[in-house]
Design a protein around this motif. Structure first.
Motif, PDB file in Angstrom:
ATOM      1  N   LEU A  28     -31.854  50.991  19.419  1.00 53.00           N
ATOM      2  CA  LEU A  28     -33.156  51.657  19.422  1.00 53.00           C
ATOM      3  C   LEU A  28     -33.531  52.168  20.814  1.00 53.00           C
ATOM      4  O   LEU A  28     -34.134  53.231  20.948  1.00 53.00           O
ATOM      5  CB  LEU A  28     -34.231  50.702  18.897  1.00 53.00           C
ATOM      6  CG  LEU A  28     -34.167  50.420  17.390  1.00 53.00           C
ATOM      7  CD1 LEU A  28     -35.112  49.296  17.017  1.00 53.00           C
ATOM      8  CD2 LEU A  28     -34.499  51.671  16.595  1.00 53.00           C
ATOM      9  N   GLY A  29     -33.179  51.405  21.833  1.00 56.04           N
ATOM     10  CA  GLY A  29     -33.456  51.848  23.194  1.00 56.04           C
ATOM     11  C   GLY A  29     -32.743  53.144  23.524  1.00 56.04           C
ATOM     12  O   GLY A  29     -33.296  54.044  24.172  1.00 56.04           O
ATOM     13  N   MET A  30     -31.508  53.264  23.058  1.00 56.77           N
ATOM     14  CA  MET A  30     -30.762  54.495  23.288  1.00 56.77           C
ATOM     15  C   MET A  30     -31.405  55.676  22.551  1.00 56.77           C
ATOM     16  O   MET A  30     -31.394  56.807  23.025  1.00 56.77           O
ATOM     17  CB  MET A  30     -29.310  54.315  22.851  1.00 56.77           C
ATOM     18  CG  MET A  30     -28.524  53.276  23.651  1.00 56.77           C
ATOM     19  SD  MET A  30     -28.519  53.577  25.444  1.00 56.77           S
ATOM     20  CE  MET A  30     -29.696  52.321  26.026  1.00 56.77           C
ATOM     21  N   MET A  92     -49.971  49.608  20.109  1.00 65.20           N
ATOM     22  CA  MET A  92     -50.425  49.483  21.497  1.00 65.20           C
ATOM     23  C   MET A  92     -49.661  50.427  22.407  1.00 65.20           C
ATOM     24  O   MET A  92     -50.215  50.991  23.351  1.00 65.20           O
ATOM     25  CB  MET A  92     -50.254  48.038  21.974  1.00 65.20           C
ATOM     26  CG  MET A  92     -51.223  47.068  21.331  1.00 65.20           C
ATOM     27  SD  MET A  92     -51.223  45.456  22.136  1.00 65.20           S
ATOM     28  CE  MET A  92     -49.508  45.024  22.028  1.00 65.20           C
ATOM     29  N   GLY A  93     -48.376  50.624  22.124  1.00 64.11           N
ATOM     30  CA  GLY A  93     -47.583  51.555  22.925  1.00 64.11           C
ATOM     31  C   GLY A  93     -48.098  52.976  22.808  1.00 64.11           C
ATOM     32  O   GLY A  93     -48.153  53.716  23.791  1.00 64.11           O
ATOM     33  N   ALA A  94     -48.493  53.354  21.593  1.00 63.17           N
ATOM     34  CA  ALA A  94     -49.055  54.695  21.385  1.00 63.17           C
ATOM     35  C   ALA A  94     -50.357  54.850  22.159  1.00 63.17           C
ATOM     36  O   ALA A  94     -50.597  55.880  22.811  1.00 63.17           O
ATOM     37  CB  ALA A  94     -49.290  54.937  19.899  1.00 63.17           C
ATOM     38  N   ASN A 207     -42.345  50.859  22.589  1.00 64.59           N
ATOM     39  CA  ASN A 207     -42.795  49.517  22.234  1.00 64.59           C
ATOM     40  C   ASN A 207     -42.097  48.996  20.982  1.00 64.59           C
ATOM     41  O   ASN A 207     -41.812  47.809  20.864  1.00 64.59           O
ATOM     42  CB  ASN A 207     -44.318  49.478  22.058  1.00 64.59           C
ATOM     43  CG  ASN A 207     -45.032  49.182  23.361  1.00 64.59           C
ATOM     44  OD1 ASN A 207     -44.499  49.473  24.437  1.00 64.59           O
ATOM     45  ND2 ASN A 207     -46.208  48.597  23.289  1.00 64.59           N
ATOM     46  N   TYR A 208     -41.838  49.904  20.039  1.00 63.73           N
ATOM     47  CA  TYR A 208     -41.078  49.513  18.847  1.00 63.73           C
ATOM     48  C   TYR A 208     -39.692  49.026  19.266  1.00 63.73           C
ATOM     49  O   TYR A 208     -39.223  47.975  18.810  1.00 63.73           O
ATOM     50  CB  TYR A 208     -40.947  50.699  17.888  1.00 63.73           C
ATOM     51  CG  TYR A 208     -40.191  50.380  16.626  1.00 63.73           C
ATOM     52  CD1 TYR A 208     -40.836  49.823  15.526  1.00 63.73           C
ATOM     53  CD2 TYR A 208     -38.824  50.619  16.538  1.00 63.73           C
ATOM     54  CE1 TYR A 208     -40.136  49.518  14.363  1.00 63.73           C
ATOM     55  CE2 TYR A 208     -38.112  50.321  15.390  1.00 63.73           C
ATOM     56  CZ  TYR A 208     -38.777  49.759  14.307  1.00 63.73           C
ATOM     57  OH  TYR A 208     -38.067  49.447  13.180  1.00 63.73           O
ATOM     58  N   THR A 211     -40.002  45.576  21.266  1.00 63.19           N
ATOM     59  CA  THR A 211     -40.307  44.422  20.417  1.00 63.19           C
ATOM     60  C   THR A 211     -39.100  44.049  19.576  1.00 63.19           C
ATOM     61  O   THR A 211     -38.746  42.866  19.453  1.00 63.19           O
ATOM     62  CB  THR A 211     -41.508  44.715  19.501  1.00 63.19           C
ATOM     63  OG1 THR A 211     -42.580  45.235  20.279  1.00 63.19           O
ATOM     64  CG2 THR A 211     -41.990  43.444  18.807  1.00 63.19           C
ATOM     65  N   SER A 212     -38.454  45.048  18.984  1.00 61.15           N
ATOM     66  CA  SER A 212     -37.259  44.787  18.188  1.00 61.15           C
ATOM     67  C   SER A 212     -36.165  44.165  19.046  1.00 61.15           C
ATOM     68  O   SER A 212     -35.491  43.211  18.636  1.00 61.15           O
ATOM     69  CB  SER A 212     -36.743  46.084  17.554  1.00 61.15           C
ATOM     70  OG  SER A 212     -37.718  46.661  16.721  1.00 61.15           O
ATOM     71  N   TYR A 213     -35.998  44.690  20.260  1.00 64.90           N
ATOM     72  CA  TYR A 213     -34.959  44.196  21.170  1.00 64.90           C
ATOM     73  C   TYR A 213     -35.178  42.730  21.535  1.00 64.90           C
ATOM     74  O   TYR A 213     -34.268  41.904  21.384  1.00 64.90           O
ATOM     75  CB  TYR A 213     -34.946  45.062  22.431  1.00 64.90           C
ATOM     76  CG  TYR A 213     -34.031  44.566  23.529  1.00 64.90           C
ATOM     77  CD1 TYR A 213     -32.677  44.899  23.517  1.00 64.90           C
ATOM     78  CD2 TYR A 213     -34.509  43.784  24.564  1.00 64.90           C
ATOM     79  CE1 TYR A 213     -31.831  44.454  24.524  1.00 64.90           C
ATOM     80  CE2 TYR A 213     -33.677  43.339  25.569  1.00 64.90           C
ATOM     81  CZ  TYR A 213     -32.335  43.671  25.551  1.00 64.90           C
ATOM     82  OH  TYR A 213     -31.502  43.218  26.546  1.00 64.90           O
ATOM     83  N   TYR A 214     -36.380  42.395  22.015  1.00 66.37           N
ATOM     84  CA  TYR A 214     -36.606  41.016  22.462  1.00 66.37           C
ATOM     85  C   TYR A 214     -36.622  40.033  21.292  1.00 66.37           C
ATOM     86  O   TYR A 214     -36.244  38.869  21.451  1.00 66.37           O
ATOM     87  CB  TYR A 214     -37.877  40.922  23.305  1.00 66.37           C
ATOM     88  CG  TYR A 214     -37.683  41.481  24.697  1.00 66.37           C
ATOM     89  CD1 TYR A 214     -36.835  40.851  25.604  1.00 66.37           C
ATOM     90  CD2 TYR A 214     -38.308  42.659  25.102  1.00 66.37           C
ATOM     91  CE1 TYR A 214     -36.626  41.371  26.874  1.00 66.37           C
ATOM     92  CE2 TYR A 214     -38.103  43.189  26.367  1.00 66.37           C
ATOM     93  CZ  TYR A 214     -37.256  42.537  27.251  1.00 66.37           C
ATOM     94  OH  TYR A 214     -37.035  43.054  28.501  1.00 66.37           O
ATOM     95  N   GLN A 215     -37.036  40.481  20.113  1.00 69.47           N
ATOM     96  CA  GLN A 215     -36.944  39.612  18.939  1.00 69.47           C
ATOM     97  C   GLN A 215     -35.482  39.338  18.598  1.00 69.47           C
ATOM     98  O   GLN A 215     -35.113  38.206  18.274  1.00 69.47           O
ATOM     99  CB  GLN A 215     -37.662  40.248  17.732  1.00 69.47           C
ATOM    100  CG  GLN A 215     -39.166  40.157  17.818  1.00 69.47           C
ATOM    101  CD  GLN A 215     -39.877  40.765  16.628  1.00 69.47           C
ATOM    102  OE1 GLN A 215     -41.031  40.452  16.346  1.00 69.47           O
ATOM    103  NE2 GLN A 215     -39.221  41.663  15.911  1.00 69.47           N
ATOM    104  N   GLN A 216     -34.644  40.360  18.678  1.00 73.65           N
ATOM    105  CA  GLN A 216     -33.227  40.172  18.394  1.00 73.65           C
ATOM    106  C   GLN A 216     -32.581  39.271  19.451  1.00 73.65           C
ATOM    107  O   GLN A 216     -31.776  38.399  19.135  1.00 73.65           O
ATOM    108  CB  GLN A 216     -32.497  41.522  18.357  1.00 73.65           C
ATOM    109  CG  GLN A 216     -32.872  42.401  17.174  1.00 73.65           C
ATOM    110  CD  GLN A 216     -32.189  41.955  15.887  1.00 73.65           C
ATOM    111  OE1 GLN A 216     -32.352  40.828  15.429  1.00 73.65           O
ATOM    112  NE2 GLN A 216     -31.412  42.848  15.298  1.00 73.65           N
ATOM    113  N   MET A 217     -32.938  39.486  20.724  1.00 71.16           N
ATOM    114  CA  MET A 217     -32.387  38.644  21.781  1.00 71.16           C
ATOM    115  C   MET A 217     -32.837  37.190  21.617  1.00 71.16           C
ATOM    116  O   MET A 217     -32.079  36.258  21.889  1.00 71.16           O
ATOM    117  CB  MET A 217     -32.812  39.173  23.160  1.00 71.16           C
ATOM    118  CG  MET A 217     -32.097  40.448  23.558  1.00 71.16           C
ATOM    119  SD  MET A 217     -30.308  40.192  23.637  1.00 71.16           S
ATOM    120  CE  MET A 217     -29.726  41.871  23.785  1.00 71.16           C
ATOM    121  N   ALA A 218     -34.078  37.004  21.174  1.00 73.61           N
ATOM    122  CA  ALA A 218     -34.563  35.645  20.913  1.00 73.61           C
ATOM    123  C   ALA A 218     -33.779  35.012  19.766  1.00 73.61           C
ATOM    124  O   ALA A 218     -33.465  33.813  19.799  1.00 73.61           O
ATOM    125  CB  ALA A 218     -36.056  35.680  20.591  1.00 73.61           C
TER     126      ALA A 218
END
Length: 254
Positions: A28-30, A92-94, A207-208, A211-218
């Protein structure tokens, strides 16, 4: 004989599943970088010098405020579904991106708090108590991951092996160590939110992705920790196995 092999097969399948989560975290970051037409390496150059100079301190303050807010809120607001955390952070990102850099900076501590609560929720899903000092430190250590827009897989994998930095550290010394790393990721986030015209869209998408990234890393972090406790295999060994699985997947893709 089959009974003795079953735990090994299950253990290998869990490592493969965690590796899949890890690979998916970056995609998603890419996509956000593609949206704004940028590269991770030059995102920070889009920020004014004054913002770059105060970024690490702003991140440290955001982490400290997030820790207090997240811990206090756990007794009042239950952990939310992961999709809801993502939806809140996206909104919030928007909002942060719609007003350019000033509103993006104001939104930063709130987003970090939502991210931390989301990480704590993942820890609880795996049977850990985020209110204990040990697991509170483990939750914070997830922020040592490189961020969804980092393109260096080897640097990113380092956070999983940072057991020594977590064990025995005070919360605030851990925050001091994490802040420089997280400030780079947060600086990239702020830079995407200041893109002219696309500010609100880029802010929501960023932000999407975060959030997805840090949830996956967690999920990876606490999945390994739970697997270690369940099997008795040292986490360092499991991290090494995960790295091998990731390397094997990269060879397959190439």
């Amino acid at each position: 004989m089959s009974d003795t092999k079953l735990p090994v097969v299950q253990h290998q399948s869990e490592i493969a599943a965690l590796a899949k989560r890890y690979r998916e975290a970056d995609s998603l970051g890419m996509q956000v970088l593609s949206l704004i037409g940028g590269h991770a390496g030059n995102l920070l150059e889009r920020l004014p010098d004054a913002a770059k100079d105060r970024l690490e301190e702003a991140t440290r303050r955001a982490l400290t405020a997030a820790l207090h807010a997240a811990q206090r809120s756990r007794g009042v607001v239950p952990d939310q579904k992961h999709w809801l955390n993502t939806a809140v952070a996206t909104a919030m990102g928007a909002a942060g991106g719609s007003g350019g850099l000033p509103s993006a900076l104001a939104e930063l501590p709130v987003t970090v708090t939502v991210l931390l609560r989301s990480i704590q929720g993942v820890a609880a899903d795996h049977g850990f108590d985020p209110s204990t000092p040990e697991i509170a430190r483990e939750c914070l250590s997830v922020f040592a991951a490189a961020g969804p827009m980092d393109e260096d897989d080897d640097a990113e994998m380092g956070f999983l092996a940072a057991r020594v930095a977590v064990t025995g550290s005070t919360i605030y010394s851990l925050i001091a160590r994490i802040a420089p790393k997280l400030s780079i990721a947060m600086g990239q986030k702020l830079a995407t939110q200041t893109v002219p015209v696309l500010g609100a869209v880029a802010g929501a998408a960023t932000n999407y992705a975060y959030t997805s990234y840090y949830q996956q890393m967690a999920q990876v972090h606490f999945g390994l920790l739970a697997l270690s406790r369940r099997t008795g295999i040292p986490r360092e060994v499991l991290v090494a196995e995960l790295k091998k699985e990731m390397a094997k997947a990269r060879l397959t893709l190439n």
